[in-house]
Scaffold this motif. Structure first.
Motif, PDB file in Angstrom:
ATOM      1  N   SER A 230      -0.362  -4.512   3.703  1.00  0.00           N
ATOM      2  CA  SER A 230      -0.140  -3.202   4.297  1.00  0.00           C
ATOM      3  C   SER A 230       0.021  -3.290   5.796  1.00  0.00           C
ATOM      4  O   SER A 230      -0.595  -4.131   6.460  1.00  0.00           O
ATOM      5  CB  SER A 230      -1.306  -2.264   3.974  1.00  0.00           C
TER       6      SER A 230
ATOM      7  N   TYR B  88      -7.263  -8.100   1.133  1.00  0.00           N
ATOM      8  CA  TYR B  88      -6.412  -7.186   1.898  1.00  0.00           C
ATOM      9  C   TYR B  88      -5.858  -7.965   3.080  1.00  0.00           C
ATOM     10  O   TYR B  88      -6.609  -8.546   3.859  1.00  0.00           O
ATOM     11  CB  TYR B  88      -7.257  -6.009   2.383  1.00  0.00           C
TER      12      TYR B  88
ATOM     13  N   LEU C  21      -1.018  -0.908   7.456  1.00  0.00           N
ATOM     14  CA  LEU C  21      -2.246  -0.237   7.872  1.00  0.00           C
ATOM     15  C   LEU C  21      -3.363  -1.274   7.881  1.00  0.00           C
ATOM     16  O   LEU C  21      -3.923  -1.605   6.837  1.00  0.00           O
ATOM     17  CB  LEU C  21      -2.583   0.906   6.903  1.00  0.00           C
TER      18      LEU C  21
ATOM     19  N   GLU D  34     -11.014   0.665   8.690  1.00  0.00           N
ATOM     20  CA  GLU D  34     -11.210   1.690   7.674  1.00  0.00           C
ATOM     21  C   GLU D  34     -10.158   1.614   6.574  1.00  0.00           C
ATOM     22  O   GLU D  34     -10.424   1.957   5.414  1.00  0.00           O
ATOM     23  CB  GLU D  34     -11.216   3.085   8.311  1.00  0.00           C
ATOM     24  N   ASN D  35      -8.937   1.141   6.931  1.00  0.00           N
ATOM     25  CA  ASN D  35      -7.889   0.974   5.924  1.00  0.00           C
ATOM     26  C   ASN D  35      -8.246  -0.139   4.957  1.00  0.00           C
ATOM     27  O   ASN D  35      -8.077  -0.005   3.739  1.00  0.00           O
ATOM     28  CB  ASN D  35      -6.553   0.669   6.585  1.00  0.00           C
ATOM     29  N   ARG D  36      -8.747  -1.252   5.498  1.00  0.00           N
ATOM     30  CA  ARG D  36      -9.136  -2.379   4.650  1.00  0.00           C
ATOM     31  C   ARG D  36     -10.294  -1.995   3.730  1.00  0.00           C
ATOM     32  O   ARG D  36     -10.308  -2.334   2.544  1.00  0.00           O
ATOM     33  CB  ARG D  36      -9.504  -3.592   5.510  1.00  0.00           C
TER      34      ARG D  36
ATOM     35  N   GLU E 102     -11.075   0.980   2.666  1.00  0.00           N
ATOM     36  CA  GLU E 102     -10.595   1.904   1.633  1.00  0.00           C
ATOM     37  C   GLU E 102      -9.906   1.144   0.500  1.00  0.00           C
ATOM     38  O   GLU E 102     -10.118   1.440  -0.678  1.00  0.00           O
ATOM     39  CB  GLU E 102      -9.631   2.923   2.237  1.00  0.00           C
TER      40      GLU E 102
ATOM     41  N   ARG F 207       0.815  -1.223   0.000  1.00  0.00           N
ATOM     42  CA  ARG F 207       0.000   0.000   0.000  1.00  0.00           C
ATOM     43  C   ARG F 207       0.847   1.270   0.000  1.00  0.00           C
ATOM     44  O   ARG F 207       0.490   2.260  -0.632  1.00  0.00           O
ATOM     45  CB  ARG F 207      -0.927  -0.003   1.216  1.00  0.00           C
TER      46      ARG F 207
END
Length: 227
Positions: A82, A101, A84, A88-90, A92, A55
């Motif tokens: 990632s 992810y 992250l 919310e990162n997943r 996105e 990422r």
């Protein structure tokens, strides 16, 4: 299963070596691209069964890369790695168009399992080149949507939603089904990401046409209607 040809876009040599070593044991061949520019060039110059995408890269983000790949018509399955790893990162990443992810650090066995599952899922979706329902067409390989012969421009996630509704045409599709099969989540993140994306898809499918095409079944989910 024969070995897969995999492109790994990653700037960290240690992570690249870990991934290559793990997948080599599974019989796969991994090509390493050191940044986004190299990755995009390599993806365009050769065919791969799967892309593993970091990422955070020095020249561009993985989110930007997946957008460029999809815009260029490269529909190879993409697994994003990632550090992250928050919900919310997943979301996105998945919303941007990646197919799975996996947060760092990860177990090599889980990486191999995710790669195999992602490849199986992608292979299973390619049996039918076109899905037709009512006046709509979903072109799987071209990743395009059409209604009454008119092309409808969709984002990568909107296309995944459209394809899923077409695959379940006329049936009630629940939020749980969408979270599991489109967003690859086994829990409800308590956000409005589904409502927002379904709303955008509905507007694009109905704008300029007569009648509702995507019905909301209150308390149950959604249903695609034939026109």
């Amino acid at each position: 299963m024969t070995g897969l040809k995999i492109l790994h876009i990653e700037d960290d040599p240690q992570t690249a070596d870990t991934v290559a070593t793990a997948l080599a044991k599974a019989g796969d061949t991994v090509t390493w691209a050191v940044d986004g520019t190299d990755g995009l060039r390599t993806a365009a110059s050769s065919e791969f069964d799967l892309v593993i995408l970091d990422r955070m890269l020095p020249d561009m983000s993985g989110i930007d890369i997946i957008g460029k790949l999809r815009d260029a018509g490269v529909d190879v399955p993409v697994l994003m790695l990632s550090a992250l790893g928050r919900t919310e990162n997943r979301i996105e990443g998945l919303d941007a168009g990646v197919d799975d992810y996996l947060a760092k650090p990860f177990e090599q066995e889980e990486l191999i399992a995710r790669v195999r599952a992602l490849h199986r899922r992608a292979s299973g979706q390619s049996h039918s080149a076109v899905i037709i329902f009512g006046d709509m067409e979903c072109h799987i390989k071209a990743r395009t949507a059409h209604r009454q012969g008119k092309h409808i421009a969709l984002s990568p996630k909107e296309f995944e939603l459209f394809k899923y509704f077409m695959q379940n045409a006329g049936e009630v599709v629940t939020r749980e089904m969408l979270l599991r099969d489109v967003w690859n989540l086994n829990f409800d993140p308590q956000t409005n990401v589904i409502d927002v994306n379904v709303g955008r898809l509905r507007r694009k499918l109905e704008e300029g046409f007569d009648g509702a095409i995507l019905e909301t079944i209150w308390g149950a989910g959604y249903r695609l209607l034939a026109r």
